[in-house]
Design a protein around this motif. Structure first.
Motif, PDB file in Angstrom:
ATOM      1  N   GLU A  66     -12.046  45.382  36.968  1.00 39.50           N
ATOM      2  CA  GLU A  66     -13.238  46.196  36.684  1.00 39.50           C
ATOM      3  C   GLU A  66     -14.195  46.261  37.877  1.00 39.50           C
ATOM      4  N   GLY A  67     -13.605  46.387  39.054  1.00 38.48           N
ATOM      5  CA  GLY A  67     -14.406  46.428  40.279  1.00 38.48           C
ATOM      6  C   GLY A  67     -14.896  47.807  40.667  1.00 38.48           C
ATOM      7  N   PHE A  68     -14.465  48.833  39.922  1.00 34.76           N
ATOM      8  CA  PHE A  68     -14.893  50.200  40.242  1.00 34.76           C
ATOM      9  C   PHE A  68     -15.900  50.711  39.231  1.00 34.76           C
ATOM     10  N   ILE A  69     -16.921  51.392  39.731  1.00 33.51           N
ATOM     11  CA  ILE A  69     -17.864  52.066  38.848  1.00 33.51           C
ATOM     12  C   ILE A  69     -17.201  53.314  38.252  1.00 33.51           C
ATOM     13  N   GLU A  70     -16.262  53.866  39.012  1.00 32.84           N
ATOM     14  CA  GLU A  70     -15.466  55.003  38.557  1.00 32.84           C
ATOM     15  C   GLU A  70     -14.190  55.042  39.382  1.00 32.84           C
ATOM     16  N   SER A  71     -13.156  55.600  38.787  1.00 30.80           N
ATOM     17  CA  SER A  71     -11.907  55.807  39.519  1.00 30.80           C
ATOM     18  C   SER A  71     -11.207  57.017  38.925  1.00 30.80           C
ATOM     19  N   ALA A  72     -10.430  57.698  39.748  1.00 33.69           N
ATOM     20  CA  ALA A  72      -9.764  58.911  39.275  1.00 33.69           C
ATOM     21  C   ALA A  72      -8.552  59.215  40.140  1.00 33.69           C
ATOM     22  N   GLN A  73      -7.632  59.953  39.566  1.00 31.52           N
ATOM     23  CA  GLN A  73      -6.490  60.456  40.314  1.00 31.52           C
ATOM     24  C   GLN A  73      -6.783  61.891  40.710  1.00 31.52           C
ATOM     25  N   VAL A  74      -6.720  62.164  42.002  1.00 37.72           N
ATOM     26  CA  VAL A  74      -6.940  63.502  42.515  1.00 37.72           C
ATOM     27  C   VAL A  74      -5.686  63.910  43.282  1.00 37.72           C
ATOM     28  N   PHE A  75      -5.017  64.944  42.782  1.00 39.67           N
ATOM     29  CA  PHE A  75      -3.702  65.315  43.306  1.00 39.67           C
ATOM     30  C   PHE A  75      -2.764  64.110  43.142  1.00 39.67           C
ATOM     31  N   ASP A  76      -2.199  63.591  44.215  1.00 35.22           N
ATOM     32  CA  ASP A  76      -1.245  62.486  44.086  1.00 35.22           C
ATOM     33  C   ASP A  76      -1.841  61.139  44.484  1.00 35.22           C
ATOM     34  N   TYR A  77      -3.153  61.078  44.650  1.00 35.69           N
ATOM     35  CA  TYR A  77      -3.775  59.855  45.134  1.00 35.69           C
ATOM     36  C   TYR A  77      -4.872  59.366  44.189  1.00 35.69           C
ATOM     37  N   TYR A  78      -5.282  58.117  44.411  1.00 34.21           N
ATOM     38  CA  TYR A  78      -6.312  57.502  43.570  1.00 34.21           C
ATOM     39  C   TYR A  78      -7.555  57.206  44.396  1.00 34.21           C
ATOM     40  N   TYR A  79      -8.710  57.362  43.755  1.00 40.60           N
ATOM     41  CA  TYR A  79      -9.991  57.120  44.410  1.00 40.60           C
ATOM     42  C   TYR A  79     -10.860  56.267  43.494  1.00 40.60           C
ATOM     43  N   ILE A 102     -17.682  62.263  44.512  1.00 39.36           N
ATOM     44  CA  ILE A 102     -16.564  62.108  43.585  1.00 39.36           C
ATOM     45  C   ILE A 102     -16.323  63.416  42.834  1.00 39.36           C
ATOM     46  N   ASP A 103     -15.331  63.422  41.937  1.00 42.95           N
ATOM     47  CA  ASP A 103     -15.069  64.624  41.156  1.00 42.95           C
ATOM     48  C   ASP A 103     -15.745  64.528  39.793  1.00 42.95           C
ATOM     49  N   TRP A 104     -15.591  65.574  38.987  1.00 48.54           N
ATOM     50  CA  TRP A 104     -16.284  65.628  37.699  1.00 48.54           C
ATOM     51  C   TRP A 104     -15.828  64.523  36.749  1.00 48.54           C
ATOM     52  N   GLN A 105     -14.555  64.113  36.874  1.00 48.96           N
ATOM     53  CA  GLN A 105     -14.066  63.033  36.024  1.00 48.96           C
ATOM     54  C   GLN A 105     -14.795  61.723  36.348  1.00 48.96           C
ATOM     55  N   GLY A 106     -14.934  61.464  37.648  1.00 44.50           N
ATOM     56  CA  GLY A 106     -15.653  60.273  38.076  1.00 44.50           C
ATOM     57  C   GLY A 106     -17.106  60.314  37.664  1.00 44.50           C
ATOM     58  N   VAL A 140     -24.148  57.024  51.779  1.00 39.87           N
ATOM     59  CA  VAL A 140     -22.986  57.318  50.947  1.00 39.87           C
ATOM     60  C   VAL A 140     -22.256  56.013  50.665  1.00 39.87           C
ATOM     61  N   SER A 141     -21.909  55.806  49.410  1.00 45.09           N
ATOM     62  CA  SER A 141     -21.085  54.651  49.065  1.00 45.09           C
ATOM     63  C   SER A 141     -19.647  54.962  49.474  1.00 45.09           C
ATOM     64  N   VAL A 142     -19.082  54.135  50.323  1.00 44.24           N
ATOM     65  CA  VAL A 142     -17.726  54.369  50.822  1.00 44.24           C
ATOM     66  C   VAL A 142     -16.716  54.043  49.722  1.00 44.24           C
ATOM     67  N   SER A 143     -15.898  55.017  49.383  1.00 42.25           N
ATOM     68  CA  SER A 143     -14.918  54.863  48.311  1.00 42.25           C
ATOM     69  C   SER A 143     -13.610  54.272  48.817  1.00 42.25           C
ATOM     70  N   HIS A 144     -12.837  53.738  47.877  1.00 40.37           N
ATOM     71  CA  HIS A 144     -11.469  53.298  48.151  1.00 40.37           C
ATOM     72  C   HIS A 144     -10.519  54.442  47.826  1.00 40.37           C
ATOM     73  N   THR A 145      -9.440  54.577  48.570  1.00 40.01           N
ATOM     74  CA  THR A 145      -8.441  55.597  48.275  1.00 40.01           C
ATOM     75  C   THR A 145      -7.048  55.115  48.668  1.00 40.01           C
ATOM     76  N   THR A 146      -6.068  55.642  47.958  1.00 34.92           N
ATOM     77  CA  THR A 146      -4.674  55.280  48.264  1.00 34.92           C
ATOM     78  C   THR A 146      -4.033  56.291  49.210  1.00 34.92           C
TER      79      THR A 146
END
Length: 201
Positions: A65-78, A99-103, A31-37
């Motif tokens: 442009e370091g992310f292949i994808e990023s999204a806001q889920v609820f009140d946080y970013y991934y 990830i989610d469908w947006q990502g 699994v690629s470890v994601s970043h999150t706030t």
């Protein structure tokens, strides 16, 4: 030829548990470890479950442009680090993005061969029970998660595979079968066994 798998599901569908079990029983898959706030939950470790970063740090990576994808889920970013994914694939390791469908939509723009897998619960009632049984959220948050889940589930048809997580072991078998099927595609096998094919034909 390594594969990039994108696995998405509404919160409470058991995605993380399924992926964890899948990784444990499957060689050459990570699994690629994601970043999150968001803050770490009990038992989560920085660099293992997520890279827990501030909103400022997240924005800086995103700006470069370091992310292949990023999204806001609820009140946080991934976000998933682009270079990490590229390095793993280049080394022949199959990679999973949770990830989610947006990502997933964003990933498809850069990695058109990415394989999408969507996980659904057996019913809305079962999903609500799972969210309640986790004991992490109050009723108002669970209600919000349920509303968001219904919205998310409408995007199942944007993926290549659909898995229903009613029985955990059956869902795990389905995921394992998908991974194996992709590894047995002609394009992958002909590359892997190129020396053998030259001696046979």
């Amino acid at each position: 030829m390594a594969n990039l798998f994108v696995i998405a599901a509404p919160s409470g569908c058991g995605k993380t548990s399924l992926v964890k079990a899948l990784i444990k029983q499957t060689e050459g898959l990570c699994v690629s470890v994601s970043h999150t706030t968001r803050a770490a939950r009990p038992g989560e470790q920085h660099g293992k479950n997520y890279f827990f970063v501030s909103k400022q740090e997240f924005d800086e990576i995103n700006k470069n442009e370091g992310f292949i994808e990023s999204a806001q889920v609820f009140d946080y970013y991934y976000g998933s680090a682009k270079q990490t994914v590229k390095d793993l694939l280049a080394n022949g390791t199959d990679v999973i993005l949770e990830i989610d469908w947006q990502g997933a939509r964003q990933v498809k723009k850069s990695f058109t061969d990415a394989i999408g897998i969507f996980i659904l619960p057996p019913s809305q009632l079962a999903l609500r029970e799972r969210l309640t049984d986790r004991g992490q959220d109050d009723k108002s948050i669970i209600d919000r998660r349920m509303q968001d889940a219904v919205s998310e589930m409408q995007h199942y048809d944007e993926f290549n595979y659909l898995v229903i997580n009613d029985d955990f072991n059956l869902a795990l078998d389905d995921l394992s079968t998908i991974i194996q099927a992709q590894r047995l595609l002609l394009s992958a096998q002909s590359l892997k066994y190129q020396p053998l094919l030259k001696t046979l034909i």
